[in-house]
Design a protein around this motif. Structure first.
Motif, PDB file in Angstrom:
ATOM      1  N   SER A 114      -1.760   7.496  -6.628  1.00  0.00           N
ATOM      2  CA  SER A 114      -1.466   6.201  -6.416  1.00  0.00           C
ATOM      3  C   SER A 114      -0.538   6.218  -5.394  1.00  0.00           C
ATOM      4  O   SER A 114       0.668   7.179  -5.429  1.00  0.00           O
ATOM      5  N   LEU A 115      -0.319   5.435  -4.281  1.00  0.00           N
ATOM      6  CA  LEU A 115       0.625   5.589  -3.219  1.00  0.00           C
ATOM      7  C   LEU A 115       2.021   4.612  -3.658  1.00  0.00           C
ATOM      8  O   LEU A 115       2.803   4.671  -2.899  1.00  0.00           O
ATOM      9  N   THR A 116       1.812   3.893  -4.860  1.00  0.00           N
ATOM     10  CA  THR A 116       3.058   2.975  -4.737  1.00  0.00           C
ATOM     11  C   THR A 116       3.451   2.976  -6.187  1.00  0.00           C
ATOM     12  O   THR A 116       4.398   2.207  -6.749  1.00  0.00           O
ATOM     13  N   THR A 163       7.384   9.249   3.666  1.00  0.00           N
ATOM     14  CA  THR A 163       6.325   8.024   3.352  1.00  0.00           C
ATOM     15  C   THR A 163       5.038   8.706   2.500  1.00  0.00           C
ATOM     16  O   THR A 163       4.815   9.679   2.730  1.00  0.00           O
ATOM     17  N   THR A 164       4.710   7.693   1.952  1.00  0.00           N
ATOM     18  CA  THR A 164       3.225   8.093   1.155  1.00  0.00           C
ATOM     19  C   THR A 164       2.293   7.901   2.095  1.00  0.00           C
ATOM     20  O   THR A 164       1.068   8.006   1.397  1.00  0.00           O
ATOM     21  N   ASN A 165       2.514   7.595   3.116  1.00  0.00           N
ATOM     22  CA  ASN A 165       1.400   7.358   3.987  1.00  0.00           C
ATOM     23  C   ASN A 165       1.102   8.578   4.889  1.00  0.00           C
ATOM     24  O   ASN A 165       0.226   8.666   5.791  1.00  0.00           O
ATOM     25  N   LEU A 203       0.619  13.508   1.628  1.00  0.00           N
ATOM     26  CA  LEU A 203       0.955  12.706   0.314  1.00  0.00           C
ATOM     27  C   LEU A 203      -0.311  11.830   0.089  1.00  0.00           C
ATOM     28  O   LEU A 203      -0.965  11.544  -0.955  1.00  0.00           O
ATOM     29  N   ARG A 204      -0.858  11.479   1.282  1.00  0.00           N
ATOM     30  CA  ARG A 204      -2.100  10.245   1.058  1.00  0.00           C
ATOM     31  C   ARG A 204      -3.224  10.900   0.381  1.00  0.00           C
ATOM     32  O   ARG A 204      -3.758  10.426  -0.523  1.00  0.00           O
ATOM     33  N   ALA A 260       4.927   8.282  -7.162  1.00  0.00           N
ATOM     34  CA  ALA A 260       5.238   8.415  -5.964  1.00  0.00           C
ATOM     35  C   ALA A 260       6.506   8.137  -5.391  1.00  0.00           C
ATOM     36  O   ALA A 260       7.202   8.670  -4.606  1.00  0.00           O
ATOM     37  N   LYS A 282       0.930  -1.221   0.009  1.00  0.00           N
ATOM     38  CA  LYS A 282       0.138   0.167  -0.021  1.00  0.00           C
ATOM     39  C   LYS A 282       0.809   1.228  -0.017  1.00  0.00           C
ATOM     40  O   LYS A 282       0.329   2.408  -0.327  1.00  0.00           O
ATOM     41  N   PHE A 283       2.119   1.290   0.668  1.00  0.00           N
ATOM     42  CA  PHE A 283       2.832   2.556   0.752  1.00  0.00           C
ATOM     43  C   PHE A 283       4.244   2.355   0.544  1.00  0.00           C
ATOM     44  O   PHE A 283       4.806   1.131   0.081  1.00  0.00           O
ATOM     45  N   LEU A 303      -1.855  12.288  -3.848  1.00  0.00           N
ATOM     46  CA  LEU A 303      -1.465  11.339  -4.845  1.00  0.00           C
ATOM     47  C   LEU A 303      -2.499  10.350  -5.207  1.00  0.00           C
ATOM     48  O   LEU A 303      -3.078   9.957  -4.496  1.00  0.00           O
TER      49      LEU A 303
END
Length: 189
Positions: A134-136, A122-124, A128-129, A140, A103-104, A132
């Motif tokens: 897509s987080l992966t 972190t994309t978490n 950013l969550r 990202a 997920k991240f 964005l």
């Protein structure tokens, strides 16, 4: 005693005084020079004692000064770290750690010897969550690389290292993160 009187009273030595000197020194002709003032010592080889030979003990300190350990010693102490393992944390103190979950994407820069975290991205994170799509994905990964580079420069860290895990290749998403960090002015050592 007569020889001392003769040598101090005059510089001319008579034949009678020479006989006196000969009789006191076991019939050897002696001069009155500086070297003759030392007593004659006879040394025989049998009187010299040799030091004892050292025993070949494995625990003596002379044999312990080896630079490379033998295989037998490796078997006895398998947990001892090599020279590179012991000094690497001081030669390359800042280490990049990147983790990809389903997920991240998480990335952080740590100081090895103190385990202090220098920068984290972190994309978490909330900002950013929510922004964005897509987080992966690859986009990202680029954003995470830019954030790590920016936050590391703010902490005055301009060089870091990355050690891939066993069997890990630097390609795909990981390659994108590392290339983005390099493009933003961080040197990998």
């Amino acid at each position: 005693m007569a020889a001392c009187i003769i040598s101090s009273s005059s510089s001319h030595i008579s034949p009678e005084s020479t006989r006196l000197i000969r009789s006191t020194r076991s019939d050897k002709l002696t001069s009155l020079s500086w070297a003759s003032s030392f007593p004659a010592i006879s040394i025989s080889i049998s009187s010299i004692t040799r030091p004892p030979t050292p025993t070949n003990r494995k625990d003596s300190f002379i044999q312990a000064a080896w630079t490379r350990r033998s295989r037998g010693e490796l078997d006895k102490r398998p947990n001892r770290k090599s020279w590179k393992q012991r000094t690497d944390m001081y030669m390359r103190p800042f280490l990049l750690n990147v983790f990809f979950s389903k997920k991240f994407i998480h990335a952080k820069v740590m100081h090895r010897s103190t385990s202090k975290v220098i920068s984290v991205a972190t994309t978490n994170a909330k900002d950013l969550r929510n922004t964005l799509p897509s987080l992966t994905d690859h986009n990202a990964c680029r954003i995470i690389g830019e954030l790590i580079a920016e936050r590391s420069k703010d902490a005055d860290v301009y060089a870091m290292s990355y050690e891939p895990r066993k069997g890990e290749r630097i390609e795909g998403k990981l390659g994108i993160v590392l290339d983005t960090i390099k493009e933003n002015g961080i040197i990998f050592v």
